[in-house]
Design an enzyme around this catalytic site. Structure first.
Site, PDB file in Angstrom:
ATOM      1  N   THR A 145       1.731 -21.945  26.241  1.00 58.58           N
ATOM      2  CA  THR A 145       0.138 -22.658  25.721  1.00 58.58           C
ATOM      3  C   THR A 145      -0.271 -21.945  24.460  1.00 58.58           C
ATOM      4  O   THR A 145      -0.354 -20.389  24.362  1.00 58.58           O
ATOM      5  CB  THR A 145      -0.961 -22.557  26.641  1.00 58.58           C
ATOM      6  OG1 THR A 145      -0.566 -23.302  27.812  1.00 58.58           O
ATOM      7  CG2 THR A 145      -2.132 -23.297  26.007  1.00 58.58           C
ATOM      8  N   HIS A 168      -2.289 -22.749  35.707  1.00 55.62           N
ATOM      9  CA  HIS A 168      -1.551 -23.899  35.417  1.00 55.62           C
ATOM     10  C   HIS A 168      -2.228 -25.096  35.817  1.00 55.62           C
ATOM     11  O   HIS A 168      -1.737 -26.324  36.145  1.00 55.62           O
ATOM     12  CB  HIS A 168      -0.085 -24.269  36.096  1.00 55.62           C
ATOM     13  CG  HIS A 168       0.512 -22.847  35.647  1.00 55.62           C
ATOM     14  ND1 HIS A 168       1.900 -23.022  36.580  1.00 55.62           N
ATOM     15  CD2 HIS A 168       0.736 -22.095  34.778  1.00 55.62           C
ATOM     16  CE1 HIS A 168       2.573 -21.684  35.736  1.00 55.62           C
ATOM     17  NE2 HIS A 168       1.825 -21.307  34.711  1.00 55.62           N
ATOM     18  N   LEU A 196      -4.021 -17.198  28.509  1.00 57.23           N
ATOM     19  CA  LEU A 196      -3.290 -18.501  28.203  1.00 57.23           C
ATOM     20  C   LEU A 196      -1.848 -18.233  28.745  1.00 57.23           C
ATOM     21  O   LEU A 196      -1.331 -17.459  28.775  1.00 57.23           O
ATOM     22  CB  LEU A 196      -3.678 -18.878  26.793  1.00 57.23           C
ATOM     23  CG  LEU A 196      -4.853 -19.189  25.896  1.00 57.23           C
ATOM     24  CD1 LEU A 196      -4.484 -19.610  24.615  1.00 57.23           C
ATOM     25  CD2 LEU A 196      -5.405 -20.269  26.986  1.00 57.23           C
ATOM     26  N   ASP A 197      -1.419 -19.429  29.412  1.00 57.04           N
ATOM     27  CA  ASP A 197      -0.013 -19.540  29.879  1.00 57.04           C
ATOM     28  C   ASP A 197       0.705 -19.147  28.645  1.00 57.04           C
ATOM     29  O   ASP A 197       0.635 -19.429  27.432  1.00 57.04           O
ATOM     30  CB  ASP A 197       0.095 -20.672  30.402  1.00 57.04           C
ATOM     31  CG  ASP A 197      -0.510 -21.199  31.731  1.00 57.04           C
ATOM     32  OD1 ASP A 197      -0.883 -20.125  32.420  1.00 57.04           O
ATOM     33  OD2 ASP A 197      -0.636 -22.306  32.179  1.00 57.04           O
ATOM     34  N   ARG A 198       2.233 -18.688  29.056  1.00 51.74           N
ATOM     35  CA  ARG A 198       3.005 -18.300  27.819  1.00 51.74           C
ATOM     36  C   ARG A 198       3.234 -19.627  26.995  1.00 51.74           C
ATOM     37  O   ARG A 198       3.277 -19.203  25.659  1.00 51.74           O
ATOM     38  CB  ARG A 198       4.252 -17.667  28.306  1.00 51.74           C
ATOM     39  CG  ARG A 198       5.335 -17.539  27.423  1.00 51.74           C
ATOM     40  CD  ARG A 198       6.566 -16.622  27.826  1.00 51.74           C
ATOM     41  NE  ARG A 198       7.384 -16.687  26.673  1.00 51.74           N
ATOM     42  CZ  ARG A 198       8.664 -15.879  26.620  1.00 51.74           C
ATOM     43  NH1 ARG A 198       8.797 -15.256  27.848  1.00 51.74           N
ATOM     44  NH2 ARG A 198       9.573 -15.954  25.685  1.00 51.74           N
TER      45      ARG A 198
END
Length: 259
Positions: free
Chosen positions: A60, A161, A56-58
């Site tokens: 999120t 993303h 997961l993106d930082r």
């Protein structure tokens, strides 16, 4: 004292935890100062090696799966690569989002090493559905009122993303997205709602558990700041809760779970 990482589900083979916004999944040379690195923190908390199988993106938050053995990591990784894992997110976006839409714009990788134009375009597919909306009597941009929506987002592919880029291109950028959103709205949420980060949460993860030979569906609650915002906007009925459910059927045989 370090705050423990919330565990939603754990057995001898895998563990699903709630990743807080701002935490990295694993150490990155691009950001050496992250307050929490999930891989190291979870290893220390459980006292054993853990193996990430997706990311997961930082900014999120939400459900994050780790394997507890190399063999399980390989098996689960194949499911992600084959797009056999169901994922669902909640996002707060600017504007009145579509009641339902599918975005299939191809996306180029954003790795920062080469110009994006030189990267190959990759297929990407995202399904979105508006759950609720609100209109605030506040003039933020060039309009006398400001409108926002709560969107349910189901990505089929897992490009970098992807959700942020697809929603932004569709005209509904996620609040708190510094790169693909609009600063004036991000600052409004930060200053007035204590919501100064990306309002994107992974709230459902479903996959085949090789050891149990069943599909495991995990629901994840949103973090306190996002839950408070949803309650303030009258969206409390869409706040998810932590839950664990086993299925014998394929996901295509079932309807999308409620929030």
């Amino acid at each position: 004292m370090t705050t423990p990482i919330p565990v939603i589900y754990q057995d001898d083979h895998l563990v699903v935890v709630h990743k807080p916004s701002g935490a990295l999944v694993h150490r990155s040379a691009l950001d050496r100062h992250a307050p929490v690195v999930m891989l190291q923190a979870l290893r220390n908390q459980l006292g054993q090696h853990v193996y990430p199988v997706h990311r997961l993106d930082r900014p999120t938050s939400g459900a994050l799966l780790f394997a507890l053995t190399p063999e399980m990591a390989t098996a689960l990784g194949h499911q992600f690569q084959a797009q056999q894992v169901q994922k669902r997110y909640l996002a707060v976006v600017r504007g009145i989002g579509p009641e339902a839409a599918t975005y299939d714009w191809a996306l180029r990788e954003e790795d920062g090493k080469r110009p994006k134009a030189e990267m190959p375009a990759m297929d990407a597919l995202t399904h979105v559905r508006r759950l609720d909306s609100v209109e605030l009597p506040v003039a933020i941009d060039r309009y006398p009122t400001s409108r926002y929506s709560l969107m349910s987002v189901t990505p089929t592919t897992g490009r970098r993303h992807q959700i942020r880029r697809h929603l932004s291109r569709g005209g509904y950028p996620i609040i708190g997205d510094a790169r693909h959103g609009k600063g004036i709205h991000n600052r409004f949420f930060r200053d007035n709602f204590d919501a100064g980060r990306l309002l994107l949460a992974a709230v459902m993860l479903e996959f085949y558990h090789p050891a149990r030979e069943q599909r495991l569906e995990i629901g994840a609650a949103v973090e306190a700041d996002m839950a408070a915002l949803m309650l303030r906007f009258g969206w409390g009925g869409h706040c998810p809760v932590n839950r664990v459910q086993w299925h014998d059927t394929e996901p295509s045989d079932r309807r999308e779970p409620a929030s």
